[in-house]
Design a protein around this motif. Sequence first.
Motif, PDB file in Angstrom:
ATOM      1  N   ALA A 178      -4.637  43.775  -1.950  1.00  0.00           N
ATOM      2  CA  ALA A 178      -3.769  44.490  -2.889  1.00  0.00           C
ATOM      3  C   ALA A 178      -3.786  45.989  -2.611  1.00  0.00           C
ATOM      4  O   ALA A 178      -2.740  46.660  -2.685  1.00  0.00           O
ATOM      5  CB  ALA A 178      -4.210  44.210  -4.323  1.00  0.00           C
ATOM      6  N   TYR A 179      -4.939  46.526  -2.278  1.00  0.00           N
ATOM      7  CA  TYR A 179      -5.026  47.955  -1.966  1.00  0.00           C
ATOM      8  C   TYR A 179      -4.229  48.292  -0.710  1.00  0.00           C
ATOM      9  O   TYR A 179      -3.541  49.324  -0.650  1.00  0.00           O
ATOM     10  CB  TYR A 179      -6.485  48.355  -1.791  1.00  0.00           C
ATOM     11  N   ILE A 180      -4.281  47.415   0.277  1.00  0.00           N
ATOM     12  CA  ILE A 180      -3.563  47.669   1.532  1.00  0.00           C
ATOM     13  C   ILE A 180      -2.062  47.686   1.314  1.00  0.00           C
ATOM     14  O   ILE A 180      -1.354  48.610   1.735  1.00  0.00           O
ATOM     15  CB  ILE A 180      -3.947  46.612   2.588  1.00  0.00           C
ATOM     16  N   VAL A 181      -1.536  46.668   0.640  1.00  0.00           N
ATOM     17  CA  VAL A 181      -0.076  46.578   0.477  1.00  0.00           C
ATOM     18  C   VAL A 181       0.449  47.509  -0.612  1.00  0.00           C
ATOM     19  O   VAL A 181       1.665  47.661  -0.751  1.00  0.00           O
ATOM     20  CB  VAL A 181       0.352  45.126   0.163  1.00  0.00           C
ATOM     21  N   SER A 182      -0.444  48.125  -1.378  1.00  0.00           N
ATOM     22  CA  SER A 182       0.012  49.082  -2.395  1.00  0.00           C
ATOM     23  C   SER A 182       0.130  50.500  -1.847  1.00  0.00           C
ATOM     24  O   SER A 182       0.679  51.374  -2.522  1.00  0.00           O
ATOM     25  CB  SER A 182      -0.945  49.082  -3.593  1.00  0.00           C
ATOM     26  N   ARG A 183      -0.374  50.734  -0.624  1.00  0.00           N
ATOM     27  CA  ARG A 183      -0.301  52.071  -0.037  1.00  0.00           C
ATOM     28  C   ARG A 183       1.086  52.317   0.543  1.00  0.00           C
ATOM     29  O   ARG A 183       1.636  51.479   1.252  1.00  0.00           O
ATOM     30  CB  ARG A 183      -1.351  52.248   1.063  1.00  0.00           C
ATOM     31  N   LYS A 184       1.645  53.474   0.260  1.00  0.00           N
ATOM     32  CA  LYS A 184       3.000  53.802   0.707  1.00  0.00           C
ATOM     33  C   LYS A 184       3.084  53.962   2.215  1.00  0.00           C
ATOM     34  O   LYS A 184       4.142  53.744   2.814  1.00  0.00           O
ATOM     35  CB  LYS A 184       3.471  55.082   0.026  1.00  0.00           C
ATOM     36  N   LEU A 229       4.779  41.618   4.215  1.00  0.00           N
ATOM     37  CA  LEU A 229       3.618  40.818   3.831  1.00  0.00           C
ATOM     38  C   LEU A 229       3.731  40.333   2.391  1.00  0.00           C
ATOM     39  O   LEU A 229       3.373  39.191   2.086  1.00  0.00           O
ATOM     40  CB  LEU A 229       2.339  41.633   4.013  1.00  0.00           C
ATOM     41  N   SER A 230       4.215  41.198   1.517  1.00  0.00           N
ATOM     42  CA  SER A 230       4.389  40.788   0.122  1.00  0.00           C
ATOM     43  C   SER A 230       5.374  39.635   0.023  1.00  0.00           C
ATOM     44  O   SER A 230       5.144  38.669  -0.725  1.00  0.00           O
ATOM     45  CB  SER A 230       4.870  41.973  -0.721  1.00  0.00           C
ATOM     46  N   LEU A 231       6.474  39.689   0.761  1.00  0.00           N
ATOM     47  CA  LEU A 231       7.439  38.588   0.770  1.00  0.00           C
ATOM     48  C   LEU A 231       6.828  37.319   1.323  1.00  0.00           C
ATOM     49  O   LEU A 231       7.060  36.223   0.797  1.00  0.00           O
ATOM     50  CB  LEU A 231       8.665  38.990   1.584  1.00  0.00           C
ATOM     51  N   PHE A 232       6.019  37.453   2.367  1.00  0.00           N
ATOM     52  CA  PHE A 232       5.361  36.289   2.948  1.00  0.00           C
ATOM     53  C   PHE A 232       4.460  35.605   1.942  1.00  0.00           C
ATOM     54  O   PHE A 232       4.459  34.379   1.809  1.00  0.00           O
ATOM     55  CB  PHE A 232       4.563  36.714   4.184  1.00  0.00           C
ATOM     56  N   MET A 251      -3.162  38.614  -6.111  1.00  0.00           N
ATOM     57  CA  MET A 251      -2.987  39.794  -5.272  1.00  0.00           C
ATOM     58  C   MET A 251      -1.830  40.649  -5.762  1.00  0.00           C
ATOM     59  O   MET A 251      -1.922  41.884  -5.815  1.00  0.00           O
ATOM     60  CB  MET A 251      -2.765  39.367  -3.823  1.00  0.00           C
ATOM     61  N   LEU A 252      -0.721  40.029  -6.139  1.00  0.00           N
ATOM     62  CA  LEU A 252       0.440  40.775  -6.604  1.00  0.00           C
ATOM     63  C   LEU A 252       0.171  41.461  -7.950  1.00  0.00           C
ATOM     64  O   LEU A 252       0.663  42.561  -8.203  1.00  0.00           O
ATOM     65  CB  LEU A 252       1.648  39.843  -6.714  1.00  0.00           C
ATOM     66  N   VAL A 253      -0.599  40.815  -8.811  1.00  0.00           N
ATOM     67  CA  VAL A 253      -0.964  41.442 -10.086  1.00  0.00           C
ATOM     68  C   VAL A 253      -1.771  42.709  -9.838  1.00  0.00           C
ATOM     69  O   VAL A 253      -1.502  43.780 -10.421  1.00  0.00           O
ATOM     70  CB  VAL A 253      -1.749  40.453 -10.972  1.00  0.00           C
ATOM     71  N   MET A 254      -2.759  42.624  -8.959  1.00  0.00           N
ATOM     72  CA  MET A 254      -3.581  43.799  -8.666  1.00  0.00           C
ATOM     73  C   MET A 254      -2.792  44.859  -7.901  1.00  0.00           C
ATOM     74  O   MET A 254      -2.984  46.065  -8.115  1.00  0.00           O
ATOM     75  CB  MET A 254      -4.823  43.372  -7.875  1.00  0.00           C
TER      76      MET A 254
END
Length: 306
Positions: free
Chosen positions: A107-113, A121-124, A165-168
């Motif tokens: 979650a930290y990785i995909v939340s970084r701009k 990755l989020s779509l996957f 993961m999406l919630v976090m």
Amino acid sequence: MKESEMGGSAPKYRLSPANTLFVILNTAFMIAFVIVTLYPVLNTLAVSFNDGTDALRGGIHILPRKFTLQNYKTVLKKDNLMVGAWVSVARTVIGTVTSLLANAILAYIVSRKRFLFKSQLSLFWVITMYVNGGLIPVFLLYQNLGLTNSFWVYIIPGMVSAFNMLVMRTYMQGIPDSLEESAQLDGAGYATIFVKIISPLCKPVYATVALFIAVGQWNSWFDAMLYNRMSTQYTTLQYELMKLLSSVSNQGASAESMKNAASAAAVTPTSVRAAATIITMLPIVCLYPFLQRYFVAGLTIGGVKE
């Protein structure tokens, strides 16, 4: 000079008749809702402590009519129950910690701009919530990986959850970027920022997700039946209780389920089922009050965007 300007107490606010009626109706509705919610639990608890034969007469509400501990003795003396309890505790603790850590890092990785592939990755991961390979391919995959007939089949496959993961991730996106930027100016790396800045601010969502994971791990029995059915050392409490409920439902007061009872006539499938239900839900009921104050905040704040 007004009383409020002289330091006196401010006049009390009076509700209008319409607001008073709303408060009364709302309070009555909430009391009725609590009663409707708690009654099945209290009724099951009363039946679990009541004599089985007497419970067949009906009329038991929230207090046992003929108190007995025989139902719990029947359940607790079942073969492999203690082994299953230890395995369930171990999978709940280890599974919650490892899954929370893995999902938090992702979650930290995909939340970084600055992360280039966060959208892809989020779509996957979202697609995996709706599409899976099916029961047989998954079983064959676990078998080829050596996960069947092992304890780790309870831990490794559930380490990453798209929903958790999406919630976090949503919660972390609501944290101001200025905190991370100021830490980077002081020379902090991404690992330091995650451990010392992001994680302390994410305690509410961590507690919420941890409760989700713990409840799922504790209540799971289907994976034990599929992958560890022939390995009694890896059985779980829920699977053993499921087998007990199946035996008393299909065979009534069978010799297997009643062999350890002091009085078989005092135990019935209904009373044993109630005792097994209380034993199953008790650990989660005891855990929830410690996480309740984070629960609402973790779900609601994560959906707020600046």
